[in-house]
Design an enzyme around this catalytic site. Structure first.
Site, PDB file in Angstrom:
ATOM      1  N   ARG A   1      -1.776   9.996   5.805  1.00 33.61           N
ATOM      2  CA  ARG A   1      -1.270  11.128   5.033  1.00 33.61           C
ATOM      3  C   ARG A   1      -2.232  11.446   3.890  1.00 33.61           C
ATOM      4  NH1 ARG A   1       4.881   8.775   4.302  1.00 33.61           N
ATOM      5  NH2 ARG A   1       5.487   8.850   6.511  1.00 33.61           N
TER       6      ARG A   1
ATOM      7  N   ASP B   1      -3.079  13.799   0.398  1.00 37.33           N
ATOM      8  CA  ASP B   1      -2.386  14.488  -0.689  1.00 37.33           C
ATOM      9  C   ASP B   1      -2.787  15.951  -0.764  1.00 37.33           C
ATOM     10  OD1 ASP B   1      -1.044  12.205  -1.532  1.00 37.33           O
ATOM     11  OD2 ASP B   1      -2.665  11.608  -2.882  1.00 37.33           O
TER      12      ASP B   1
ATOM     13  N   TYR C   1     -13.397   7.434   4.576  1.00 36.58           N
ATOM     14  CA  TYR C   1     -13.325   8.549   3.633  1.00 36.58           C
ATOM     15  C   TYR C   1     -14.683   8.753   2.974  1.00 36.58           C
ATOM     16  CZ  TYR C   1      -8.182   8.485   3.710  1.00 36.58           C
ATOM     17  OH  TYR C   1      -6.865   8.558   4.087  1.00 36.58           O
TER      18      TYR C   1
ATOM     19  N   ARG D   1      -9.436   7.650  -4.862  1.00 37.23           N
ATOM     20  CA  ARG D   1      -9.605   8.503  -6.037  1.00 37.23           C
ATOM     21  C   ARG D   1      -9.630   7.681  -7.322  1.00 37.23           C
ATOM     22  NH1 ARG D   1      -4.919  12.744  -5.553  1.00 37.23           N
ATOM     23  NH2 ARG D   1      -5.720  13.324  -7.634  1.00 37.23           N
TER      24      ARG D   1
END
Length: 249
Positions: free
Chosen positions: A50, A52, A111, A198
């Site tokens: 998932r 954001d 990522y 992040r």
């Protein structure tokens, strides 16, 4: 019911994130609505990870069950036709066994975080990078990143609302490189905590700016305290770029 694995690309800017939300359109809803229109049935798609609001993907993976068997290229092309004009595209589709699960079968996720490091703000890449106007030292950022690789308690880099049962994760890759005005941070692991990439990126930026030392970054990890984390990087620069599965291309 035939099961299909889909590779999905999207610009996360206009969406509330991957998962269904009550306050706006999600990527999941856009994909489900598009499939439902051509397949003539309501569907539920399940994703590998998932993302954001504002986070992008060049290689999200989902699976979906359909009542009728369709050629994989038909599933891809028909879904894309109904996705327009949303910034979402199905890159590939294939039939997979019913045992395949986009989330549970995944063995690694990849990522990249993009930082535009120059005085001038982005024009072509607006909402697709984190603009940092002050000079960053990518070499120091990479050195600090190396201290976070491995199996650790990542409580410091975990969102307060994270629902994972444990803060223990194994970070397989964390590399930082500069390409011209852009700094890219690559992260790979079997799974990540909510906001982990992040949070780590924001901490590495502190080191790159000379405000933290490499030792400060390691000390923040060892503290296991969310308050010791650097400022969390914005969602705009984060991309899901790959998901690995055993015995699947």
């Amino acid at each position: 019911m035939p099961r299909y694995k889909l590779v999905v690309e999207y610009d996360g800017t206009p969406f509330t994130g991957w998962q269904h939300q009550t306050n706006g359109l999600s990527v999941q809803q856009a994909v489900e609505d598009a499939i439902a229109r051509f397949a003539g049935m309501p569907v539920r798609v399940h994703c590998a990870g998932r993302t954001d609001s504002g986070v992008h993907a060049t290689h999200q993976v989902v699976h979906v069950d359909l009542e009728k068997e369709w050629r994989p290229d038909t599933v891809r092309d028909a879904t894309n036709a109904h996705l327009k004009p949303a910034p979402v595209a199905i890159l590939a589709a294939q039939m997979v066994p019913e045992t395949f699960n986009a989330r549970l079968s995944a063995v690694k996720r990849h990522y990249v975080y993009r930082i535009l490091n120059r005085r001038a703000p982005p024009s072509l890449d607006a909402n697709r990078v984190w603009h940092v106007a002050w000079k960053l030292d990518a070499t120091i950022m990479h050195e600090a990143a190396r201290t976070l690789i491995g199996r650790h308690d990542f409580t410091t880099f975990r969102a307060a609302e994270c629902q994972a049962n444990s803060p223990i994760r194994t970070l397989d890759r964390l590399d930082v490189e500069r390409i011209g005005d852009e700094i890219r941070i690559y992260a790979s692991a079997r799974s990540f905590l909510h906001h982990q990439v992040r949070s780590i990126t924001g901490t590495l930026e502190r080191a790159g700016a000379g405000r933290w030392s490499v030792e400060d970054v390691r000390a923040a990890l060892d503290a296991r305290d969310r308050k010791r984390c650097g400022p969390m990087a914005p969602s705009t620069g984060l991309y899901l770029i790959g998901v690995d599965y055993p015995d699947l291309a």
